[in-house]
Design a protein around this motif. Sequence first.
Motif, PDB file in Angstrom:
ATOM      1  N   GLU A 245     -13.301 -34.003  -7.935  1.00 41.82           N
ATOM      2  CA  GLU A 245     -12.598 -34.063  -6.659  1.00 41.82           C
ATOM      3  C   GLU A 245     -11.151 -33.634  -6.863  1.00 41.82           C
ATOM      4  OE1 GLU A 245     -12.718 -37.786  -4.696  1.00 41.82           O
ATOM      5  OE2 GLU A 245     -14.908 -37.912  -4.603  1.00 41.82           O
ATOM      6  N   LEU A 246     -10.643 -32.866  -5.895  1.00 45.10           N
ATOM      7  CA  LEU A 246      -9.253 -32.438  -5.914  1.00 45.10           C
ATOM      8  C   LEU A 246      -8.718 -32.448  -4.493  1.00 45.10           C
ATOM      9  CD1 LEU A 246      -6.699 -31.178  -7.215  1.00 45.10           C
ATOM     10  CD2 LEU A 246      -7.768 -28.934  -6.861  1.00 45.10           C
ATOM     11  N   HIS A 247      -7.533 -33.035  -4.325  1.00 40.73           N
ATOM     12  CA  HIS A 247      -6.884 -33.099  -3.017  1.00 40.73           C
ATOM     13  C   HIS A 247      -5.449 -32.598  -3.174  1.00 40.73           C
ATOM     14  CE1 HIS A 247     -10.283 -35.681  -1.888  1.00 40.73           C
ATOM     15  NE2 HIS A 247     -10.042 -36.334  -3.025  1.00 40.73           N
ATOM     16  N   VAL A 248      -5.015 -31.769  -2.234  1.00 41.85           N
ATOM     17  CA  VAL A 248      -3.678 -31.186  -2.288  1.00 41.85           C
ATOM     18  C   VAL A 248      -3.025 -31.309  -0.915  1.00 41.85           C
ATOM     19  CG1 VAL A 248      -2.305 -29.133  -2.771  1.00 41.85           C
ATOM     20  CG2 VAL A 248      -4.420 -29.538  -4.048  1.00 41.85           C
ATOM     21  N   ASP A 249      -1.788 -31.803  -0.904  1.00 35.61           N
ATOM     22  CA  ASP A 249      -0.946 -31.801   0.289  1.00 35.61           C
ATOM     23  C   ASP A 249       0.222 -30.864   0.033  1.00 35.61           C
ATOM     24  OD1 ASP A 249      -2.362 -33.468   1.906  1.00 35.61           O
ATOM     25  OD2 ASP A 249      -1.285 -35.295   1.345  1.00 35.61           O
ATOM     26  N   ALA A 250       0.370 -29.846   0.869  1.00 37.57           N
ATOM     27  CA  ALA A 250       1.463 -28.891   0.685  1.00 37.57           C
ATOM     28  C   ALA A 250       1.720 -28.154   1.983  1.00 37.57           C
ATOM     29  CB  ALA A 250       1.139 -27.892  -0.424  1.00 37.57           C
ATOM     30  N   LEU A 251       2.985 -27.971   2.325  1.00 40.75           N
ATOM     31  CA  LEU A 251       3.375 -27.171   3.481  1.00 40.75           C
ATOM     32  C   LEU A 251       2.635 -27.601   4.751  1.00 40.75           C
ATOM     33  CD1 LEU A 251       3.374 -23.645   1.799  1.00 40.75           C
ATOM     34  CD2 LEU A 251       5.346 -25.072   2.286  1.00 40.75           C
ATOM     35  N   ARG A 252       2.556 -28.891   4.975  1.00 42.58           N
ATOM     36  CA  ARG A 252       1.893 -29.458   6.151  1.00 42.58           C
ATOM     37  C   ARG A 252       0.397 -29.143   6.191  1.00 42.58           C
ATOM     38  NH1 ARG A 252       4.703 -28.009  11.591  1.00 42.58           N
ATOM     39  NH2 ARG A 252       4.219 -25.884  10.883  1.00 42.58           N
ATOM     40  N   ASN A 253      -0.179 -28.881   5.021  1.00 43.58           N
ATOM     41  CA  ASN A 253      -1.597 -28.579   4.915  1.00 43.58           C
ATOM     42  C   ASN A 253      -2.268 -29.561   3.970  1.00 43.58           C
ATOM     43  OD1 ASN A 253      -1.957 -25.651   6.235  1.00 43.58           O
ATOM     44  ND2 ASN A 253      -0.032 -25.696   5.125  1.00 43.58           N
ATOM     45  N   ARG A 254      -3.530 -29.844   4.236  1.00 42.95           N
ATOM     46  CA  ARG A 254      -4.327 -30.709   3.369  1.00 42.95           C
ATOM     47  C   ARG A 254      -5.571 -29.932   2.938  1.00 42.95           C
ATOM     48  NH1 ARG A 254      -5.548 -36.271   2.857  1.00 42.95           N
ATOM     49  NH2 ARG A 254      -7.233 -36.492   1.342  1.00 42.95           N
ATOM     50  N   ILE A 255      -5.780 -29.851   1.619  1.00 42.91           N
ATOM     51  CA  ILE A 255      -6.937 -29.162   1.056  1.00 42.91           C
ATOM     52  C   ILE A 255      -7.743 -30.168   0.246  1.00 42.91           C
ATOM     53  CG2 ILE A 255      -7.726 -27.267  -0.397  1.00 42.91           C
ATOM     54  CD1 ILE A 255      -4.961 -25.977   0.040  1.00 42.91           C
ATOM     55  N   ASP A 256      -9.058 -30.231   0.494  1.00 42.64           N
ATOM     56  CA  ASP A 256      -9.953 -31.128  -0.222  1.00 42.64           C
ATOM     57  C   ASP A 256     -11.076 -30.310  -0.849  1.00 42.64           C
ATOM     58  OD1 ASP A 256      -8.684 -33.650   0.670  1.00 42.64           O
ATOM     59  OD2 ASP A 256      -9.420 -33.024   2.638  1.00 42.64           O
ATOM     60  N   ILE A 257     -11.290 -30.506  -2.168  1.00 44.89           N
ATOM     61  CA  ILE A 257     -12.344 -29.801  -2.898  1.00 44.89           C
ATOM     62  C   ILE A 257     -13.194 -30.846  -3.614  1.00 44.89           C
ATOM     63  CG2 ILE A 257     -12.862 -28.091  -4.678  1.00 44.89           C
ATOM     64  CD1 ILE A 257     -10.123 -26.862  -4.168  1.00 44.89           C
ATOM     65  N   ALA A 258     -14.514 -30.734  -3.499  1.00 41.85           N
ATOM     66  CA  ALA A 258     -15.402 -31.703  -4.142  1.00 41.85           C
ATOM     67  C   ALA A 258     -16.705 -31.021  -4.525  1.00 41.85           C
ATOM     68  CB  ALA A 258     -15.672 -32.884  -3.217  1.00 41.85           C
TER      69      ALA A 258
END
Length: 712
Positions: A245-258
């Motif tokens: 699992e990987l979660h990223v918050d950046a530049l008002r964006n949320r990315i979730d990878i699983a």
Amino acid sequence: MADASTAKPGTIAPTPHEEPPRDLGTRTLGVGISVLATLIGIIFFAWLVLFVTKGRFLKHTFERIASYHTGRTVKVAGDFNLYLDPFATKFLAEGLTISNPPWASKPNLFQAKLIDTRIDTFSFLFGDQSKVNWINLLNGDADLEWDKTHRQNTWTFGGPKTEGKPFQMPLIQRAQIAGTDARYRDPRMQLSADVRFDPVSAQNNRFANTIRFTGTGTLRGNPLRLWGSQSSPNQLLAGGENKFELHVDALRNRIDIAGTLPGATVIEGTNLAVAARGQNIRELFDLIGVAVPDTRAYHFRATMVKQGEEYRFTRLTGSYGNSDLAGRFTVKVPADPAQRLLLTANLVSRHVDIIDIGPFIGYEPNALATKGATAAATTQHAKDGVPRILPDAPLRIDAIKAFDAKVDYRIATIKEPFVPVSNIVLGLDLDHSLLKLSPLNFDMATGRLSSDISINARKPLVATDYDIRLSPTPIGKLLYKSGVPDAGTTGVLTARAQLHGTGDSVRKSLASSTGRIAIILPKGSFWTKYIQLSEFDLGVFLQRLLQDKLKKPVDVNCGLIGFTVRDGIAAADPILIDTTGNVMTAKGGFSFKDESLSLAFRADSKKFSLFSGQSPVGIGGHFARPEIQIISPQLLTRAGAAVALGVVASPIAALIAFVDPGDAKSAACGPVLAGANAAAQRTAKGAARKDVGTGKSGEVKAEKKDKTFLKP
């Protein structure tokens, strides 16, 4: 023992025993087996020595050879093991350090209190990428940096002039990591990240260990935060998989990878679920250096698969604003840093809100969302108190230099359009800063608008070529929201605009453009309750109003609304509409520079009319706020003459000032339908027309100087 002398007569004495001759091949095979057995024995003995001693005596040899081949200082402070066990190479080092090149900000590329690993021997000796069966890393610290020129990095070994290569993770099947930090710096991408790895207790007996990681950093001056986990299976469980699992918050964006991985770092060919959401999709693609238009809030889901240099996103579904989006796209990240990133996409939307299209051409997305399309378009840029319509968002020249793209986008229908629009087909091709929108086609009111637009940003001065074509389109369907009903209107129109301009925005390119715009009206009927007012024949208008015949269509023989554009100034060349009762002409034009309008329409009757008030109808103001003025100086002059005649003669005489003798010259429709300029226009009898605009910019400027007829 008897001998030959004592043998009986007639007997033969036996001969001594002789060995049979040996075969050469057999002898060679024997030698080979002996040599092979000796080598196996030597290898086994060497392995046995290494296994018993754990290869500790090779510590200094390892340091010397590793330092020589990497061009770095390699040291092992504590215990050291190196041997085969039995088909994997066992490597253990306590206090291992590998130095950085002198330009790096940290002294060591890698250091660890303990590294204990099993490396697949065959892949290590003969493969392109080493396969690590298992690794245990304690208190490690890795420093991964690019230099300021982006030509060298810390993980590419060699001399001081060795070109840096992209980082390639080793293929790790299982891992156990504790107290380890990884640091990444890339000045060109303006990216920095610091990640911490620590183990957590297993939740059940399926997993031997779970590693959680957290990190912070910045990207192009904006903070980012990431976190996730990696769960390695118990090696006793057959078919176990690594949960990732990987979660990223950046530049008002949320990315979730699983997803599940065959190995701790093995993502090649693995399906991963990806979800992204945020306020503006442009900010999401800024993370990888790809320039896309602004959008309203979005959310998407897709399946990601890495194949070689490509990251493939399939089964994409989601929306931006009030519009849906589906399809697939691929991002190719070349291993060679000299090559450009390539984005390819095949996208489709069933329904797109007209508000969501505005940001594609430069309108501010938040203004569109809060004010609506019309309000946002007419207030997105104001100068001297006058609102502007043409978008002036600049093309992101620096951003499009970093990548290439090929996009196919199809839209079934548009929600709430100003005119009926459907079946949009957009082909986008970006090749080394040459952007082509071809085709850009859509159905409009049962007609078809086709476009080819080329934006060349390879040179400092961005050049844009527009070629926009409208096939025969029913006027009634096209203008039904403007008081032109379909019933009673059989006329159609065709149009074409060919312009060339320079500038890094739509506004600038049109403000400097040169070319021609032509709208052709073939023979047909046209009806609107305002038609007689536009012709301004009061006599006919009152007559039809009293007889309730105002809805009778006007028959158009042919018409041409043409403009010649020079340096952003469009001058009528010509405007000429021939109807059964009138010949309508216009002079003046408009300006793309300040979006001003300066047109004077005139309708001359072909028939005698008693109460005719025919005189120029002014259209002025700006694109966002047009002004129509029917009471013009010419009409006031007629009114003054009527008053004078009424005083001097009689009230009946006053009507003479409003009499139209009906001497308008019918147009020759051939040049009109061909879209020819003013010089080619003729009357029905073949005489050159002198009552139309000739396409000179001076005519527009003259109209702008005398604007009394444009104001109330």
